[in-house]
Design an enzyme around this catalytic site. Structure first.
Site, PDB file in Angstrom:
ATOM      1  N   GLU A 191      71.583  28.176 140.192  1.00 50.51           N
ATOM      2  CA  GLU A 191      70.954  26.901 140.883  1.00 50.51           C
ATOM      3  C   GLU A 191      71.782  26.381 141.773  1.00 50.51           C
ATOM      4  O   GLU A 191      72.110  25.269 141.909  1.00 50.51           O
ATOM      5  CB  GLU A 191      70.855  25.798 139.750  1.00 50.51           C
ATOM      6  CG  GLU A 191      70.105  26.258 138.245  1.00 50.51           C
ATOM      7  CD  GLU A 191      69.797  24.940 137.361  1.00 50.51           C
ATOM      8  OE1 GLU A 191      70.541  24.031 137.461  1.00 50.51           O
ATOM      9  OE2 GLU A 191      69.162  25.250 136.332  1.00 50.51           O
ATOM     10  N   GLU A 373      66.570  29.898 131.762  1.00 48.19           N
ATOM     11  CA  GLU A 373      66.820  28.737 131.161  1.00 48.19           C
ATOM     12  C   GLU A 373      65.481  27.803 131.061  1.00 48.19           C
ATOM     13  O   GLU A 373      64.828  28.092 131.935  1.00 48.19           O
ATOM     14  CB  GLU A 373      67.652  27.626 132.045  1.00 48.19           C
ATOM     15  CG  GLU A 373      69.077  27.988 132.173  1.00 48.19           C
ATOM     16  CD  GLU A 373      69.926  26.954 132.920  1.00 48.19           C
ATOM     17  OE1 GLU A 373      69.434  25.441 132.925  1.00 48.19           O
ATOM     18  OE2 GLU A 373      71.129  27.170 133.294  1.00 48.19           O
TER      19      GLU A 373
HETATM   20  O1  IFM Z   1      72.704  21.875 131.672  1.00 43.28           O
HETATM   21  C1  IFM Z   1      72.077  22.258 132.680  1.00 43.28           C
HETATM   22  C2  IFM Z   1      72.555  23.716 133.080  1.00 43.28           C
HETATM   23  O2  IFM Z   1      74.247  23.740 133.535  1.00 43.28           O
HETATM   24  C3  IFM Z   1      71.829  23.977 134.498  1.00 43.28           C
HETATM   25  N1  IFM Z   1      70.423  23.756 134.382  1.00 43.28           N
HETATM   26  C4  IFM Z   1      69.885  22.647 133.624  1.00 43.28           C
HETATM   27  C5  IFM Z   1      70.882  22.286 132.377  1.00 43.28           C
HETATM   28  C6  IFM Z   1      70.041  21.195 131.772  1.00 43.28           C
HETATM   29  O3  IFM Z   1      70.357  20.047 132.827  1.00 43.28           O
END
Ligand code: IFM
Length: 467
Positions: A191, A373
């Site tokens: 990210e 994710e």
């Molecule tokens: O916890 C985070 C993760 O580290 C990166 N993506 C989003 C998740 C939730 O906010």
């Protein structure tokens, strides 16, 4: 101005998205046999052992120890104590029939000063973890950078110093030399637009810098470092599968006004396309070129534009924006029309995941994708009978998985789904106040309590069907 992307996303245009719910999901959709199921985590969020075995400080140690920076003054000092409890955590995944696990390596655990001296005990930890995963028949996906930059590198300018491309490539090479014989799947970054926006643009995350120029420099140098590391590993370890992880979110204008449409084009460029376009197409979106050109070095785009074997997509919700002349990018958050929200205040919009996967199929060469994710924070409660009945999270996961299934049915090259997250963990500036895990962590005792969502996901992974 309307573009393909904002037009598709604009209010009233949903009919242009195939009706994915009916045929594709009516009868317990099943997933391909080779589809991977699993979970993602990140080093700073779960490991703890912040000062153990020679680990150096990271920018998140500095930030979380700054009074007022994190809710309740929480830090990652202990987190889920995964550094000591990893065997039990791997076993939780094995028992859930997970076939893949994405974890991140802590750069300051391996290189306490960020460059130079290697910490053998740091590498040894990941050695043990990888061997444990392989013994449990879980395929390790290793992410090299999930936000915990060594503080020593921040002191040298961090993501604002062009030297970071070389520092990162060297670090990637060191980790690959040690683990590349057993880890096949390598993600460079996690990210980058979040790191750029909250770490360097708006503030609120480490290292808490601010400003539009600061944002673009941090974003561009992450792209550059990612390209340098990809090139390094590609030449030294041609046997590895290389990729990166982006948080991609379809952007919608709040209204049909031309100003809001323009804001959506801008935000899409800032948040999504300034990451994916240089990597996969070799160019930045026109609308941000005025910001990028002053910092673009000769040959940078050639370094950034690398072939990758997979793209990790992190998806939580769409984004709605409106025009705001006072906003850093001329934009502000708009109001979503969603009816459900998670404990983060994020709208629940499963169809946005379909739209994002379809976008990659249609406009980015249908590259192999893992959903690296997806998940939700809710106010979990442990019942008197020691259960966590997180039906809202089960519904969230089921509805998003339906969209993954629909995307596959439409030809999207989606190879796996990793829930965020295995465990409740340190949710950055929110500390431990937000719980994303499918396993509840009782922080005072470190007891793990698998939630209803864990059992549900285990059944999906076992049967490959959405019951
Ligand atoms: O916890 C985070 C993760 O580290 C990166 N993506 C989003 C998740 C939730 O906010």
């Amino acid at each position: 101005m309307l573009t393909r992307r904002t037009f598709l996303a604009s209010a009233g245009a949903t009919a242009l998205v195939p009706a994915v719910t009916d045929t594709a999901t009516a009868a317990a959709p099943s997933f391909p046999e080779a589809f991977l199921w699993g979970a993602s985590t990140a080093a700073y969020q779960i490991e703890g052992a912040a000062r153990e075995d020679g680990r150096g400080p990271s920018i998140w140690d500095t930030f979380s120890h700054t009074p007022g920076a994190v809710t309740n003054g929480d830090t990652g000092d202990v987190a889920c104590d995964h550094y000591h409890r990893w065997r039990g955590d791997v076993d939780l995944m094995r028992r859930a029939c997970f076939s893949a696990y994405r974890f991140s390596v802590s750069w300051p655990r391996v290189l306490p000063e960020g460059t130079g001296r290697v910490n053998p005990k740091g590498l040894a930890f990941y050695d043990r973890l990888v061997d444990g995963l392989l013994a449990a028949k879980i395929r390790p996906f290793l992410c090299l950078y999930h936000w915990d930059l060594p503080q020593a590198l921040q002191d040298r300018g961090g993501w604002h110093n062009r030297d970071i491309a070389g520092w990162f490539a060297d670090y990637a090479g060191i980790v690959a030399d040690r683990l590349g014989d057993r880890v096949a799947d390598w993600a460079m970054l996690n990210e980058p637009s979040v790191v750029a926006l909250f770490g360097h643009g708006l503030g609120g995350h480490a290292p808490n810098l601010k400003g539009r120029a600061s944002f673009f420099l941090a974003l561009h140098l992450q792209n550059l470092a990612q390209g340098a590391a990809l090139a390094r590993l590609r030449s030294t370890r041609p046997d590895l599968r290389l990729g990166t992880v982006l948080n991609l979110q379809p952007v919608r204008p709040e209204s049909d006004s031309p100003a809001d449409h323009q804001a959506a084009v801008m935000w899409d460029a800032v948040w999504n396309r300034s990451c994916i376009d240089p990597l996969l197409k070799g160019s930045y979106p026109d609308i941000v070129k005025g910001d990028i050109e002053p910092i673009l070095g000769h040959g940078d785009l050639g370094i950034i534009h690398q072939p990758i074997d997979f793209l990790g997509v992190n998806y939580y919700s769409r984004m709605v924006v409106r025009a705001d002349p006072h906003g850093m990018f001329g934009t502000a958050w708009g109001k979503s029309s969603a009816t459900h929200y998670t404990a983060m205040g994020w709208p629940v919009e499963p169809r946005g995941l379909y739209e994002q996967l379809d976008e990659i199929r249609r406009h980015y060469g249908n590259i192999p994708v893992y959903v690296t994710e997806n998940g939700a924070a809710y106010q979990d409660v442990v019942t008197a009978s020691d259960r966590v009945e997180d039906a809202d999270r089960v519904a969230f996961l089921r509805d998003h998985l339906k969209m993954v299934h629909a995307a596959i049915s439409e030809g999207c090259n989606v190879k796996g789904y990793l829930v965020w997250s295995l465990l409740d963990n340190f949710e950055w500036a929110f500390g431990y106040s937000k719980r994303f895990g499918v396993v509840y962590v009782d922080y005072p005792t470190q007891r793990r309590i698998p939630k209803q969502s864990y059992h549900w996901l285990a059944e999906v992974a076992r049967t490959r069907r959405l019951a």
